[in-house]
Design a protein around this motif. Structure first.
Motif, PDB file in Angstrom:
ATOM      1  N   LEU A 199       0.830  -1.195   0.000  1.00  0.00           N
ATOM      2  CA  LEU A 199       0.000   0.000   0.000  1.00  0.00           C
ATOM      3  C   LEU A 199       0.877   1.263   0.000  1.00  0.00           C
ATOM      4  O   LEU A 199       0.597   2.223  -0.722  1.00  0.00           O
ATOM      5  CB  LEU A 199      -0.935   0.011   1.204  1.00  0.00           C
ATOM      6  CG  LEU A 199      -1.922   1.160   1.277  1.00  0.00           C
ATOM      7  CD1 LEU A 199      -2.825   1.166   0.058  1.00  0.00           C
ATOM      8  CD2 LEU A 199      -2.729   1.078   2.551  1.00  0.00           C
ATOM      9  N   MET A 200       1.941   1.258   0.768  1.00  0.00           N
ATOM     10  CA  MET A 200       2.854   2.402   0.781  1.00  0.00           C
ATOM     11  C   MET A 200       3.555   2.542  -0.570  1.00  0.00           C
ATOM     12  O   MET A 200       3.801   3.665  -1.026  1.00  0.00           O
ATOM     13  CB  MET A 200       3.878   2.262   1.904  1.00  0.00           C
ATOM     14  CG  MET A 200       3.287   2.421   3.285  1.00  0.00           C
ATOM     15  SD  MET A 200       2.373   3.957   3.510  1.00  0.00           S
ATOM     16  CE  MET A 200       3.658   5.151   3.333  1.00  0.00           C
ATOM     17  N   ILE A 235       1.085   4.242  -2.844  1.00  0.00           N
ATOM     18  CA  ILE A 235       0.989   5.673  -2.539  1.00  0.00           C
ATOM     19  C   ILE A 235       2.214   6.414  -3.063  1.00  0.00           C
ATOM     20  O   ILE A 235       2.094   7.465  -3.706  1.00  0.00           O
ATOM     21  CB  ILE A 235       0.807   5.882  -1.019  1.00  0.00           C
ATOM     22  CG1 ILE A 235      -0.565   5.363  -0.590  1.00  0.00           C
ATOM     23  CG2 ILE A 235       0.990   7.343  -0.636  1.00  0.00           C
ATOM     24  CD1 ILE A 235      -0.764   5.301   0.904  1.00  0.00           C
ATOM     25  N   GLY A 257       2.144   6.574  -6.790  1.00  0.00           N
ATOM     26  CA  GLY A 257       1.135   7.543  -7.214  1.00  0.00           C
ATOM     27  C   GLY A 257       1.637   8.975  -7.123  1.00  0.00           C
ATOM     28  O   GLY A 257       1.371   9.798  -8.007  1.00  0.00           O
ATOM     29  N   ILE A 258       2.372   9.274  -6.067  1.00  0.00           N
ATOM     30  CA  ILE A 258       2.943  10.616  -5.923  1.00  0.00           C
ATOM     31  C   ILE A 258       3.956  10.882  -7.035  1.00  0.00           C
ATOM     32  O   ILE A 258       3.934  11.934  -7.680  1.00  0.00           O
ATOM     33  CB  ILE A 258       3.588  10.783  -4.530  1.00  0.00           C
ATOM     34  CG1 ILE A 258       2.507  10.795  -3.455  1.00  0.00           C
ATOM     35  CG2 ILE A 258       4.429  12.042  -4.459  1.00  0.00           C
ATOM     36  CD1 ILE A 258       3.044  10.711  -2.036  1.00  0.00           C
TER      37      ILE A 258
END
Length: 95
Positions: A52-53, A56, A59-60
């Motif tokens: 999940l990290m 994220i 995505g950034i």
């Protein structure tokens, strides 16, 4: 016979190649690498937290790479406003 400047032609070709390469990197290479990063983290850890990290973080990075033109324009506008907006020879922060 008209003389031609070969350097100008090579500069034009180099500029076009650089623009195409930049577009290729920011629109194809970085998204592919983000996807590979997520898959590798997911397969290596086999845990939802790190995966999940990774999603994220990817995505950034992906969002920033796809909006690089907007960021560049905003930065350019800010620098222009900083240079021309003082109305004098000094900037308020330089007193």
């Amino acid at each position: 016979m008209e003389p031609t400047t070969l350097a100008a032609d090579w500069i034009t070709i180099g500029t076009g190649f650089g623009t195409d390469l930049k577009t290729l990197i920011f629109t194809i290479l970085i998204p592919v690498l983000c996807g590979i990063f997520i898959v590798v983290v997911g397969l290596k850890t086999r845990a939802p937290g790190p995966t999940l990290m990774a999603v994220i973080f990817a995505g950034i990075v992906l969002g920033l790479s796809l909006s690089i033109d907007t960021i560049g324009e905003t930065t350019s506008d800010t620098v222009d406003q900083y240079n021309d907006g003082g109305g004098g020879d000094f900037v308020q922060g330089d007193q």
